[in-house]
Design a protein around this motif. Structure first.
Motif, PDB file in Angstrom:
ATOM      1  N   GLN A   1       0.825  -1.201   0.000  1.00  0.00           N
ATOM      2  CA  GLN A   1       0.000   0.000   0.000  1.00  0.00           C
ATOM      3  C   GLN A   1       0.868   1.262   0.000  1.00  0.00           C
TER       4      GLN A   1
ATOM      5  N   VAL B   1       2.252   1.686  -3.526  1.00  0.00           N
ATOM      6  CA  VAL B   1       1.220   2.171  -4.451  1.00  0.00           C
ATOM      7  C   VAL B   1       0.963   3.658  -4.217  1.00  0.00           C
ATOM      8  N   LEU B   2       0.874   4.073  -2.964  1.00  0.00           N
ATOM      9  CA  LEU B   2       0.677   5.486  -2.651  1.00  0.00           C
ATOM     10  C   LEU B   2       1.840   6.331  -3.173  1.00  0.00           C
ATOM     11  N   THR B   3       3.051   5.842  -3.004  1.00  0.00           N
ATOM     12  CA  THR B   3       4.231   6.567  -3.490  1.00  0.00           C
ATOM     13  C   THR B   3       4.204   6.678  -5.010  1.00  0.00           C
ATOM     14  N   ILE B   4       3.826   5.604  -5.687  1.00  0.00           N
ATOM     15  CA  ILE B   4       3.752   5.620  -7.151  1.00  0.00           C
ATOM     16  C   ILE B   4       2.688   6.619  -7.625  1.00  0.00           C
ATOM     17  N   ILE B   5       1.553   6.646  -6.969  1.00  0.00           N
ATOM     18  CA  ILE B   5       0.507   7.602  -7.324  1.00  0.00           C
ATOM     19  C   ILE B   5       1.026   9.031  -7.150  1.00  0.00           C
ATOM     20  N   GLY B   6       1.724   9.263  -6.054  1.00  0.00           N
ATOM     21  CA  GLY B   6       2.300  10.587  -5.816  1.00  0.00           C
ATOM     22  C   GLY B   6       3.325  10.981  -6.876  1.00  0.00           C
TER      23      GLY B   6
ATOM     24  N   VAL C   1       3.441   9.825 -10.006  1.00  0.00           N
ATOM     25  CA  VAL C   1       2.732  10.046 -11.278  1.00  0.00           C
ATOM     26  C   VAL C   1       2.083  11.434 -11.282  1.00  0.00           C
ATOM     27  N   LEU C   2       1.455  11.809 -10.170  1.00  0.00           N
ATOM     28  CA  LEU C   2       0.872  13.151 -10.071  1.00  0.00           C
ATOM     29  C   LEU C   2       1.952  14.225 -10.169  1.00  0.00           C
TER      30      LEU C   2
END
Length: 156
Positions: A77, A80-85, A87-88
């Motif tokens: 988790q 995934v949160l780091t990857i989303i950050g 990408v943003l």
């Protein structure tokens, strides 16, 4: 590369500090201000600011407020949160880099000069584009690393 960056940042901060020291001594003690010193200090100050941000991006040490991490339990988790950050961050950096490119083209076309010494301001303005491109490159590098960590953790 790391050594070069730290020497460059150290040199820039020394130039800015020395210039401010000279300004304080000449203006307040000798009461003879140095004409154009503020203008010339804008160049290393702006490059120091931008390259400092690039260095924080390179080291992945930007200040973050990861409130969501409190509620996440697993390493997956967190990845995934780091990857989303990341990408943003790339999306926002792409938009800002596009804006910086337009600003650089404008600065090249207009070729403004500083008011006192008539120094071209293009060399300050281009720092924004250089900084944005480098920060985006480092963000992509960190994104790839985080994706690899996620894949590696799921393989285990």
């Amino acid at each position: 590369m790391s050594r070069f960056v730290s020497l460059l940042l150290t040199g820039l901060i020394c130039i800015v500090a020395l210039g401010q020291f000279v300004q304080v001594i000449t203006r307040y003690i000798l009461e003879v201000p140095v004409l154009g010193l503020e203008e010339t200090l804008l160049y290393p100050t702006l490059w120091l600011y931008v390259l400092g941000a690039v260095n924080a991006s390179r080291e992945n040490t930007h200040i973050r407020a990861n409130v969501l991490e409190i509620f996440l339990k697993t390493a997956r988790q967190h990845h995934v949160l780091t990857i989303i950050g990341e990408v943003l961050s790339i999306a926002i950096a792409s938009w800002l880099t596009y804006w910086a490119w337009d600003f650089t083209k404008y600065s090249w076309r207009v070729w403004k000069e500083s008011p006192t010494l008539y120094l071209p301001t293009f060399y300050m303005d281009v720092a924004l584009l250089v900084g944005m491109v480098l920060m985006m490159v480092y963000t992509v590098v960190h994104l790839v690393q985080h994706i690899r960590q996620l894949i590696k953790s799921e393989a285990q």
